[in-house]
Design a protein around this motif. Structure first.
Motif, PDB file in Angstrom:
ATOM      1  N   LEU A 128       0.280  -0.956  -0.216  1.00 19.65           N
ATOM      2  CA  LEU A 128      -0.081  -0.386   0.024  1.00 19.65           C
ATOM      3  C   LEU A 128       0.577   1.466   0.176  1.00 19.65           C
ATOM      4  O   LEU A 128       0.572   1.903  -0.812  1.00 19.65           O
ATOM      5  CB  LEU A 128      -0.677   0.275   1.616  1.00 19.65           C
ATOM      6  CG  LEU A 128      -1.956   0.880   1.649  1.00 19.65           C
ATOM      7  CD1 LEU A 128      -2.897   1.218  -0.130  1.00 19.65           C
ATOM      8  CD2 LEU A 128      -2.656   1.218   2.864  1.00 19.65           C
ATOM      9  N   GLU A 129       1.877   1.446   0.667  1.00 24.39           N
ATOM     10  CA  GLU A 129       2.891   2.600   1.007  1.00 24.39           C
ATOM     11  C   GLU A 129       3.457   2.658  -0.132  1.00 24.39           C
ATOM     12  O   GLU A 129       4.175   3.983  -0.861  1.00 24.39           O
ATOM     13  CB  GLU A 129       3.891   2.037   1.879  1.00 24.39           C
ATOM     14  CG  GLU A 129       3.599   1.759   3.067  1.00 24.39           C
ATOM     15  CD  GLU A 129       2.581   0.471   3.430  1.00 24.39           C
ATOM     16  OE1 GLU A 129       1.990   0.783   4.502  1.00 24.39           O
ATOM     17  OE2 GLU A 129       2.965  -0.426   2.987  1.00 24.39           O
ATOM     18  N   GLU A 130       3.502   1.818  -1.120  1.00 17.26           N
ATOM     19  CA  GLU A 130       4.147   2.066  -2.535  1.00 17.26           C
ATOM     20  C   GLU A 130       3.199   2.939  -4.125  1.00 17.26           C
ATOM     21  O   GLU A 130       4.005   2.615  -4.927  1.00 17.26           O
ATOM     22  CB  GLU A 130       5.428   0.696  -2.870  1.00 17.26           C
ATOM     23  CG  GLU A 130       6.329  -0.161  -2.349  1.00 17.26           C
ATOM     24  CD  GLU A 130       6.610  -1.612  -2.763  1.00 17.26           C
ATOM     25  OE1 GLU A 130       7.560  -1.359  -3.217  1.00 17.26           O
ATOM     26  OE2 GLU A 130       5.872  -2.494  -2.400  1.00 17.26           O
ATOM     27  N   ALA A 131       1.928   2.246  -3.331  1.00 16.36           N
ATOM     28  CA  ALA A 131       1.173   1.890  -4.610  1.00 16.36           C
ATOM     29  C   ALA A 131       0.495   3.985  -4.926  1.00 16.36           C
ATOM     30  O   ALA A 131       0.964   4.762  -4.100  1.00 16.36           O
ATOM     31  CB  ALA A 131       0.290   1.684  -4.514  1.00 16.36           C
ATOM     32  N   SER A 132       1.461   3.618  -6.300  1.00 14.38           N
ATOM     33  CA  SER A 132       0.660   4.925  -6.594  1.00 14.38           C
ATOM     34  C   SER A 132      -0.689   5.225  -7.081  1.00 14.38           C
ATOM     35  O   SER A 132      -1.576   4.376  -6.940  1.00 14.38           O
ATOM     36  CB  SER A 132       1.093   5.769  -8.289  1.00 14.38           C
ATOM     37  OG  SER A 132       0.525   4.516  -9.121  1.00 14.38           O
ATOM     38  N   VAL A 133      -1.621   6.146  -6.822  1.00 20.31           N
ATOM     39  CA  VAL A 133      -2.647   6.272  -6.915  1.00 20.31           C
ATOM     40  C   VAL A 133      -3.455   5.671  -8.058  1.00 20.31           C
ATOM     41  O   VAL A 133      -4.646   5.245  -7.934  1.00 20.31           O
ATOM     42  CB  VAL A 133      -3.338   7.594  -7.392  1.00 20.31           C
ATOM     43  CG1 VAL A 133      -5.467   8.304  -8.054  1.00 20.31           C
ATOM     44  CG2 VAL A 133      -3.546   9.256  -6.239  1.00 20.31           C
ATOM     45  N   ASN A 134      -2.896   5.693  -9.008  1.00 22.25           N
ATOM     46  CA  ASN A 134      -3.345   4.590 -10.399  1.00 22.25           C
ATOM     47  C   ASN A 134      -2.913   3.147 -10.050  1.00 22.25           C
ATOM     48  O   ASN A 134      -4.566   2.192 -10.410  1.00 22.25           O
ATOM     49  CB  ASN A 134      -2.411   5.047 -11.732  1.00 22.25           C
ATOM     50  CG  ASN A 134      -3.114   4.127 -12.903  1.00 22.25           C
ATOM     51  OD1 ASN A 134      -4.249   5.197 -13.410  1.00 22.25           O
ATOM     52  ND2 ASN A 134      -2.024   3.325 -13.558  1.00 22.25           N
ATOM     53  N   ASP A 135      -2.108   2.552  -9.849  1.00 24.36           N
ATOM     54  CA  ASP A 135      -2.272   1.419  -8.654  1.00 24.36           C
ATOM     55  C   ASP A 135      -3.298   0.992  -8.037  1.00 24.36           C
ATOM     56  O   ASP A 135      -3.540   0.017  -7.998  1.00 24.36           O
ATOM     57  CB  ASP A 135      -0.739   1.392  -7.803  1.00 24.36           C
ATOM     58  CG  ASP A 135       0.275   1.575  -9.157  1.00 24.36           C
ATOM     59  OD1 ASP A 135       0.724   1.153  -9.908  1.00 24.36           O
ATOM     60  OD2 ASP A 135       1.227   2.191  -9.087  1.00 24.36           O
ATOM     61  N   GLN A 136      -3.698   2.248  -6.989  1.00 16.50           N
ATOM     62  CA  GLN A 136      -4.577   2.000  -6.316  1.00 16.50           C
ATOM     63  C   GLN A 136      -5.673   2.076  -6.932  1.00 16.50           C
ATOM     64  O   GLN A 136      -6.975   1.312  -6.276  1.00 16.50           O
ATOM     65  CB  GLN A 136      -4.653   3.386  -5.473  1.00 16.50           C
ATOM     66  CG  GLN A 136      -3.616   3.120  -4.484  1.00 16.50           C
ATOM     67  CD  GLN A 136      -3.750   4.393  -3.366  1.00 16.50           C
ATOM     68  OE1 GLN A 136      -3.680   5.606  -3.476  1.00 16.50           O
ATOM     69  NE2 GLN A 136      -2.310   4.468  -2.432  1.00 16.50           N
ATOM     70  N   TYR A 137      -6.320   2.712  -7.879  1.00 16.34           N
ATOM     71  CA  TYR A 137      -6.986   2.721  -8.564  1.00 16.34           C
ATOM     72  C   TYR A 137      -7.750   1.317  -9.526  1.00 16.34           C
ATOM     73  O   TYR A 137      -8.475   1.002  -9.666  1.00 16.34           O
ATOM     74  CB  TYR A 137      -7.288   3.976 -10.056  1.00 16.34           C
ATOM     75  CG  TYR A 137      -8.554   3.633 -11.418  1.00 16.34           C
ATOM     76  CD1 TYR A 137      -9.878   3.536 -11.128  1.00 16.34           C
ATOM     77  CD2 TYR A 137      -7.965   3.138 -12.145  1.00 16.34           C
ATOM     78  CE1 TYR A 137     -10.493   3.013 -11.782  1.00 16.34           C
ATOM     79  CE2 TYR A 137      -8.144   2.803 -13.291  1.00 16.34           C
ATOM     80  CZ  TYR A 137      -9.451   2.877 -13.141  1.00 16.34           C
ATOM     81  OH  TYR A 137     -10.874   2.385 -14.317  1.00 16.34           O
ATOM     82  N   LEU A 138      -6.515   0.697 -10.174  1.00 18.84           N
ATOM     83  CA  LEU A 138      -7.149  -0.198 -10.432  1.00 18.84           C
ATOM     84  C   LEU A 138      -6.925  -1.931 -10.162  1.00 18.84           C
ATOM     85  O   LEU A 138      -7.792  -2.569  -9.864  1.00 18.84           O
ATOM     86  CB  LEU A 138      -5.458  -0.753 -11.091  1.00 18.84           C
ATOM     87  CG  LEU A 138      -5.012  -0.195 -12.263  1.00 18.84           C
ATOM     88  CD1 LEU A 138      -3.450  -0.591 -12.922  1.00 18.84           C
ATOM     89  CD2 LEU A 138      -5.877   0.264 -13.362  1.00 18.84           C
ATOM     90  N   ALA A 139      -6.578  -1.583  -7.833  1.00 17.74           N
ATOM     91  CA  ALA A 139      -6.542  -2.492  -7.729  1.00 17.74           C
ATOM     92  C   ALA A 139      -8.401  -1.860  -7.103  1.00 17.74           C
ATOM     93  O   ALA A 139      -8.877  -3.587  -6.481  1.00 17.74           O
ATOM     94  CB  ALA A 139      -5.901  -2.382  -6.061  1.00 17.74           C
TER      95      ALA A 139
END
Length: 809
Positions: free
Chosen positions: A24-35
């Motif tokens: 979670l700490e590494e994830a970008s906003v786009n990574d979070q959106y995809l997840a």
């Protein structure tokens, strides 16, 4: 649905780890959106599987809506709303330190449409799912959509809309359901004792691969399907020992030819190759869609005579009209039916919506092009044409009627006539539009088969255009009349009791101001233009086209600017004119109009002498997401098309539902809005449709007469070519010529005086804040009848004969 917050957070973090390989700490906003999208997609899939299973078990009739466009917008927020878990999801993410609004913003707009045609299709899919109707979409999965619009040196520049660069979280690729579509080649006829066989040989195969997107119903268990087809090369067998350079080149050319089919929406049709590609696209998706539908039907049913009782195929405008000969081909060539039986089935299965009265939009294809690209389809169209002509002549002996309804004429195939001939229902999308179809466009067909024609006025989904895009206004409505309107949008009429309520008016005005502040902030950040929220936000956003008359608005702004230059102390309510929309890449006049708007904006916005009383803004790359910011902020909705040219419009309904007052002509659904709200709550001007038809039929209109007799018009037109625009003396000559030497096809000059007076009325009405709020609230109250729920219900009962199917959990 039940929402387990802790389980949701665990599933979300697991998706980040499994999909993105990060914490979670590494994830970008786009990574979070995809997840997040993948997590929600899993929730949706359970209901989706359930829906498909129950449809199959029940075997009720289903509708398949064929459209070149599905302008979906962003789906994350809508899916959360429809599932009833948006706030729960927001709270859960907040506990993880994530702002849901940033993830919603990260989603790309799906590049699957351009304007009202595609947005209507998307609204209809939304409403069918919300109303438990078994209805699905069929279209093309465009790799780059239409284009991304940039304004560079005041010009429109088209860039690829790479909306799929990170994949599309809502789609499922279904390679096992791929089908083959055939182009070119030749057809061999084989005579057998009991029938003729038609063998398609030496064809170019294209693999149509489906991608399915779930369409989620509002607070129910229904999840319907939008199936989009992607063109891929079919498997080719090469002898590697003889795979020489020539073979390689041909293989590469074939691959590129195939991939172009699903690459962009509406390739430029000003040249032969562009037209050919459009024709390929249209046949590609109707053939793939019909093959898929019939394959599914065969698994559950034995008799082809029962197809119309189980399946409705609806063609959205003329683009999918090849569905008619293709369905005939499949029933005859693949299933062995005779002509008469196949024709009865086809004409009992296919229905057609017409969306335009413009001759250039009623598609016609050169005979030679269709004959070469689609040899078997051409043969079937010829047979349909010959049988139609024979029937008409036998029944009427009327040569004029025969010429009027001929599918093949002057070396061209008329797709709208094919659509009418092969459909059991033909509908317009507003009452005026339907009347024009009956009396003008399809008068011959109507005189022969009047029972086919009906009206279904367009609609919009209030779930996106009010609940999602204007949540503060939605809450005010619920607080005022309770929440029944969400399920039954016609209950908005109850708001009429509160149009003069001071507390409701005050809350509405505050909501409008906050929406205007949000748009003003966006404009300031993106364009460095400061606009006042005390000014009238006068909004004209739609596809750029001569008949939509953005040029009329621009000429009037030039007139206002001239008056202010002469008298800077002139007492007018400050105005912010907001434009947005794309011009087709090959449509020179439309692109010149965009440049004129931007050049004029440059002058006006930097002229301090007019004391900020006028501002002009062009919003580049207009989209559904941008509309969700613009529509709630609008005070005035510009709907100023030439009367008789706009079939309906849906932008007028969106603005109305959000409390904007319409300034418009008696065209399309403007008439329906006027009939709903009354004369006092809309501002109408200009020629009527009948007056326009009379000018076209009998002449008598001379643009030069108006130019010479109205000093305002003469001045602004001269400014197009006399150096008023620095360094652009001849740049706008084509616009000038369009209005004067070419005699003003869309009556811009004829309606200028009425438009100016209408704008003066708007100025006066806006000064009365209470009166303006009352008008705005009355528009909202009457907007429920323009919900796409009403539209879906009318289609399902009046055309498709499908029933709601409650999906049990």
């Amino acid at each position: 649905m039940y929402f387990d917050k802790e389980r949701f957070k665990e599933e979300f973090i697991q998706k980040l780890q499994s999909m993105q390989g990060m914490s979670l700490e590494e994830a970008s906003v786009n990574d979070q959106y995809l997840a997040l999208g993948a997590t929600i997609r899993d929730y949706i899939s359970r209901k989706w599987i359930q829906t498909k299973r129950q449809y199959q078990e029940k075997n009720d009739k289903q509708i398949y809506y064929f459209s070149m466009e599905f302008l979906l917008g962003k789906l994350l927020d809508m899916n959360l709303i429809n599932m009833g878990i948006r706030e729960e999801c927001r709270a859960a993410l907040q506990e993880l330190g994530i702002d849901l609004s940033l993830l919603i913003e990260a989603e790309p707009d799906a590049g699957l449409g351009n304007g009202g045609l595609g947005r209507l299709a998307a609204c209809l899919l939304d409403s069918m799912a919300a109303m438990h109707l078994p209805g699905h979409g069929c279209g093309i999965r465009y790799k780059y959509g239409l284009f991304e619009q940039k304004i560079v040196d005041h010009h429109q520049v088209e860039l690829p809309d790479n909306w799929l660069k990170d994949g599309y979280v809502w789609e499922y690729r279904r390679p096992e359901k791929s089908v083959e579509v055939r182009f070119w080649g030749r057809v061999t006829q084989i005579v057998q004792p009991d029938k003729w066989l038609f063998i398609h040989e030496d064809y170019e195969p294209v693999l149509a691969v489906p991608y399915d997107i779930p369409m989620v119903g509002y607070h129910n268990n229904t999840v319907n399907t939008l199936r989009l087809w992607s063109a891929e090369p079919a498997q080719l067998d090469f002898d590697l020992s003889s795979f020489n350079r020539g073979d390689y080149i041909r293989a590469v050319e074939y691959r590129h030819s195939v991939e172009r089919i699903s690459k962009i929406l509406y390739p430029d049709d000003t040249h032969y190759e562009g037209r050919l590609l459009r024709l390929k696209q249209q046949y590609f998706f109707v053939s793939a869609g019909l093959q898929s539908i019939l394959s599914d039907y065969k698994r559950k049913n034995r008799l082809w005579q029962g197809l119309p009782d189980k399946i409705s195929v609806h063609i959205n405008d003329t683009h999918p009209a090849l569905a008619i000969p293709e369905l005939m081909r499949l029933l005859m060539d693949e299933e062995g039916l005779g002509w008469d039986e196949a024709w009865t089935i086809t004409t009992s299965t296919v229905s057609y919506t017409n969306h335009t009265t413009l001759p250039e939009a009623l598609e016609r294809w050169p005979v030679d092009m269709v004959k070469s690209l689609l040899p078997r389809i051409y043969m079937i169209i010829c047979e349909i044409h010959e049988r139609l002509c024979y029937t008409i002549w036998e029944q009427t002996k009327n040569w004029d009627l025969l010429r009027e309804i001929s599918i093949i004429a002057d070396g061209e195939i008329h797709m709208a006539r094919l659509a009418v001939t092969g459909s059991y229902s033909v509908n317009g999308v507003a009452q005026l539009h339907t009347d024009i179809l009956r009396k003008n466009i399809f008068a011959g067909f109507h005189s022969w088969q009047p029972y086919k024609f009906n009206n279904k006025t367009n609609g919009i989904t209030h779930r996106r255009w009010l609940i999602k895009s204007n949540p503060l206004l939605a809450k005010l409505i619920t607080d005022t009349i309770d929440g029944s309107w969400i399920k039954y949008p016609w209950d908005l009429i109850q708001l009429l009791r509160y149009t003069d309520d001071e507390e409701v008016q005050q809350r509405f005005c505050e909501i409008k101001r906050r929406n205007k502040e949000a748009l003003a902030k966006f404009i300031k950040n993106k364009y460095q233009i400061a606009v006042s929220t005390d000014s009238i936000f006068d909004v004209h956003v739609k596809r750029i086209h001569a008949y939509k008359r953005q040029i009329l608005n621009v000429l009037h702004i030039m007139h206002l600017y001239n008056q202010l230059k002469e008298n800077p102390d002139w007492d007018i309510v400050p105005r912010t004119f907001i434009f947005g929309g794309k011009a087709a890449p090959g449509y020179y006049i439309a692109k010149q109009t965009i440049k004129l708007i931007n050049v004029l904006a440059e002058i006006i916005n930097h002229d301090n002498s007019i004391q900020g009383k006028l501002k002009v803004v062009f919003l580049e790359n207009y989209s559904v997401s941008l509309a969700e910011l613009v529509v709630p902020a609008a005070d005035v909705s510009e709907q100023i098309s030439t009367a008789s040219k706009e079939a309906s419009g849906t932008g007028n309904m969106k603005f109305m539902m959000n409390g904007a007052v319409t300034i418009g002509t008696m065209d399309g659904a403007n008439i329906d809005i006027k009939n709903a709200v009354g004369d006092s709550d809309i501002v109408i001007f200009g020629l009527t449709a009948q007056q326009v038809f009379d000018y076209y039929a009998f002449g008598g209109y001379n643009a030069w007469d108006i130019y010479h007799n109205d000093s305002r018009i003469k001045r602004v037109l001269d400014e197009l070519i006399n150096g008023f625009f620095p360094n652009e003396k001849e740049e706008f000559r084509p616009l000038y010529n369009d209005l004067l030497p070419n005699n003003d096809e869309y009556f811009v000059l004829k309606d200028f005086s009425g438009y100016s007076e209408a704008q003066r009325i708007v100025d006066n009405k806006f000064r009365n804040k209470q009166g303006w709020c009352s008008m705005a609230l009355a528009n909202i109250a009457h907007s429920g009848i323009f919900s796409s729920d009403r539209m879906a219900s009318e289609y399902s009962v009046g055309i498709w004969k499908i029933k709601p199917h409650i999906i049990t959990g």
